[in-house]
Design an enzyme around this catalytic site. Structure first.
Site, PDB file in Angstrom:
ATOM      1  N   GLY A 240      31.127 -29.725 -10.366  1.00  0.00           N
ATOM      2  CA  GLY A 240      30.406 -29.904  -9.124  1.00  0.00           C
ATOM      3  C   GLY A 240      31.016 -29.292  -7.890  1.00  0.00           C
ATOM      4  N   PRO A 277      33.839 -27.713 -14.573  1.00  0.00           N
ATOM      5  CG  PRO A 277      35.496 -26.138 -14.021  1.00  0.00           C
ATOM      6  CD  PRO A 277      35.251 -27.376 -14.851  1.00  0.00           C
ATOM      7  NE  ARG A 279      26.962 -24.882  -7.488  1.00  0.00           N
ATOM      8  CZ  ARG A 279      25.623 -24.806  -7.519  1.00  0.00           C
ATOM      9  NH1 ARG A 279      25.030 -23.709  -7.120  1.00  0.00           N
ATOM     10  NH2 ARG A 279      24.915 -25.833  -7.921  1.00  0.00           N
ATOM     11  NE  ARG A 315      21.775 -22.014  -7.066  1.00  0.00           N
ATOM     12  CZ  ARG A 315      22.158 -22.073  -5.807  1.00  0.00           C
ATOM     13  NH1 ARG A 315      22.180 -20.983  -5.071  1.00  0.00           N
ATOM     14  NH2 ARG A 315      22.532 -23.212  -5.278  1.00  0.00           N
ATOM     15  CE1 TYR A 319      18.104 -27.200  -7.489  1.00  0.00           C
ATOM     16  CE2 TYR A 319      19.153 -25.050  -7.639  1.00  0.00           C
ATOM     17  CZ  TYR A 319      18.771 -26.237  -8.234  1.00  0.00           C
ATOM     18  OH  TYR A 319      19.070 -26.455  -9.553  1.00  0.00           O
ATOM     19  CB  CYS A 345       0.896 -14.435  -8.148  1.00  0.00           C
ATOM     20  SG  CYS A 345       0.661 -12.719  -8.575  1.00  0.00           S
ATOM     21  CD  GLU A 346       3.649 -19.928  -7.918  1.00  0.00           C
ATOM     22  OE1 GLU A 346       3.552 -20.734  -6.978  1.00  0.00           O
ATOM     23  OE2 GLU A 346       3.142 -20.105  -9.039  1.00  0.00           O
ATOM     24  CE1 TYR A 374      23.715 -24.840 -13.331  1.00  0.00           C
ATOM     25  CE2 TYR A 374      25.215 -24.373 -11.511  1.00  0.00           C
ATOM     26  CZ  TYR A 374      24.896 -25.094 -12.644  1.00  0.00           C
ATOM     27  OH  TYR A 374      25.748 -26.060 -13.107  1.00  0.00           O
TER      28      TYR A 374
END
Ligand SMILES: *Cc1c(COP(=O)(O)O)cnc(C)c1O
Length: 417
Positions: A240, A277, A279, A315, A319, A345-346, A374
């Site tokens: 984390g 760990p 990330r 990401r 987020y 298409c968003e 990620y």
């Protein structure tokens, strides 16, 4: 020069290799990883916790590319896995089974069985029911499963709500206060050895006080259990640790150790400290390379449209995560405020909104930085887009680590119904 991405003569490079050359050779969108950067991050963890017996279990879900996994396994890392697929990938990459810990709130019987068959080091159990299932399977297989119980200390990691995992309202772990009772029952089950307590309260944590508080809580529980006669062999504080996506500071396992190690004082010296760990080992080691397809203006707003989309890097959409975006070749053009978006298409398909950056033109390459974690692992085929290729740069040599998907790959699993 530090490992990873840097700019010389206006050109962005990965360990000396110009990113423009990689785009020519492998096409875009392309994930580029620096092996030296991952190694430096791993060694920094290893050194920071040298004062105690420790194991750095890399969380595969951040990036499960086999080329990275093989290197981490060779450097001595363990693996933190959350699915049968990740178990297979970890074993294939050469992680010794006893250095693998199986986390996750919803392991299936088949996944538990696969972990038992492989003889993995620990199961991070998230409920009493899971331990009962594991016991039944272990007994049938004539095996012993080492269990670490994931506790939920109800601590706010002060991160994004989607990646907070240690709050009472989250689905993860068991209530800290109920853990001793639960473990007394678990210890009586056949095929189960209680190995320790685990917690993982969130991701992208840059404030270390919640981590220290969680460490104190897990240490206190471990002391209580040891006093009761539990033969604990490990204490697992999860992963984390955040990185600085603005690029100003580096992740610092030393600062983590300075907050965590004091919390463990009074515990037996031989207890193995496990960390998980993801990330902080790989995020800064990766860049997503994309080409500008179009630049267009809509009512005074300027959009830079890339050939990479939210399916390649989720990401920012998921987020509202910040990633630095830079032209691969700096040309000294004026800066302008733009939205950097993908072709999907968003409206949520964006990498940056109202971002000031040097002007780019169609055909230019841009680098979306700090996407080693990620990034590819969350990529999808949405809009029927093949996932990008991945390249690993090591000692100045770039090698394909995963080829670009083809349309044939995308359709291969369909059956004529
Ligand atoms: C995701 C996860 C990790 C790794 O988290 P990072 O934020 O990438 O360091 C570690 N342990 C568990 C149980 C996880 O689910």
């Amino acid at each position: 020069m530090s490992a990873g991405f840097s700019r010389t003569d206006g050109l962005l490079r990965c360990d000396g290799v110009a990113l423009g050359e990689l785009a020519e050779r492998f096409g875009t969108p392309l994930y580029v990883y620096s092996a030296a950067s991952v190694e430096a991050a791993y060694r920094a963890y290893d050194a920071a916790f040298a004062a105690v017996p420790h194991r750095i279990c890399y969380a595969l879900k951040a990036n499960s590319n086999g080329a990275l996994l093989r290197r981490l396994a060779a450097w001595g890392a363990g693996a933190d896995i959350v699915s049968g697929g990740e178990l297979a990938a970890a074993l294939r990459a050469g992680f010794p089974a006893e250095r693998i810990v199986f986390s996750g709130v919803g392991k299936t019987d088949a996944e538990l069985q696969a972990g038992l068959d492989a003889g993995i080091g620990e199961f991070n159990a998230e409920s009493e029911e899971e331990i009962r299932r594991l016991s039944a399977l272990a007994r049938r297989a004539g095996r012993v499963a080492h269990v670490t119980l994931r506790v939920n200390p109800d601590i706010d990691p002060r991160s994004h709500p989607y990646i907070s995992t240690g709050l009472r309202e989250n689905k993860f772990g068991v209530d800290l206060a109920l853990a001793p009772e639960l473990l007394r029952r678990a210890r009586a089950l056949p095929g189960i050895e209680v190995a320790g307590v685990q917690c993982h309260i969130g991701s992208q944590m840059t404030d270390l006080e919640p981590v220290a508080a969680a460490a104190r809580a897990v240490a206190a529980l471990s002391r209580e259990l040891l006093a009761e006669g539990f033969a604990l062999r490990s204490i697992d504080l999860g992963g984390g640790l955040g990185i600085d996506y603005t690029g100003e500071g580096a992740p610092d396992p030393r600062a983590l150790a300075a907050r965590v190690l004091p919390a463990l004082e009074g515990l037996p010296r031989k207890l193995l400290l496990m960390l998980e760990p993801g990330r902080s080992l790989v995020a800064a080691a990766g860049t997503l390379l994309a080409r500008v397809l179009y630049v267009k203006e809509n009512r005074g707003k300027r959009f830079v449209i890339l050939d990479a989309g939210m399916n390649d890097l989720l990401r920012p959409s998921l987020y509202e995560a910040f990633h630095r975006i830079e032209p691969v070749v700096e040309r000294g053009r004026p800066r302008a405020e733009v939205d950097v978006v993908g072709p999907v298409c968003e409206t949520g398909d964006f990498f940056a909104r109202s971002r000031e950056m040097e002007a780019v033109e169609p055909g230019d390459l841009v680098a979306v930085r700090d996407t080693g974690a990620y990034g590819f692992s969350m990529a999808s085929n949405y809009n029927l887009r093949p996932r990008p290729a991945e390249v690993l740069v090591e000692a100045g040599v770039a090698r394909l680590a995963r080829r670009r998907e083809t349309l044939a790959d995308l359709l291969a699993a369909e059956v004529d119904g």
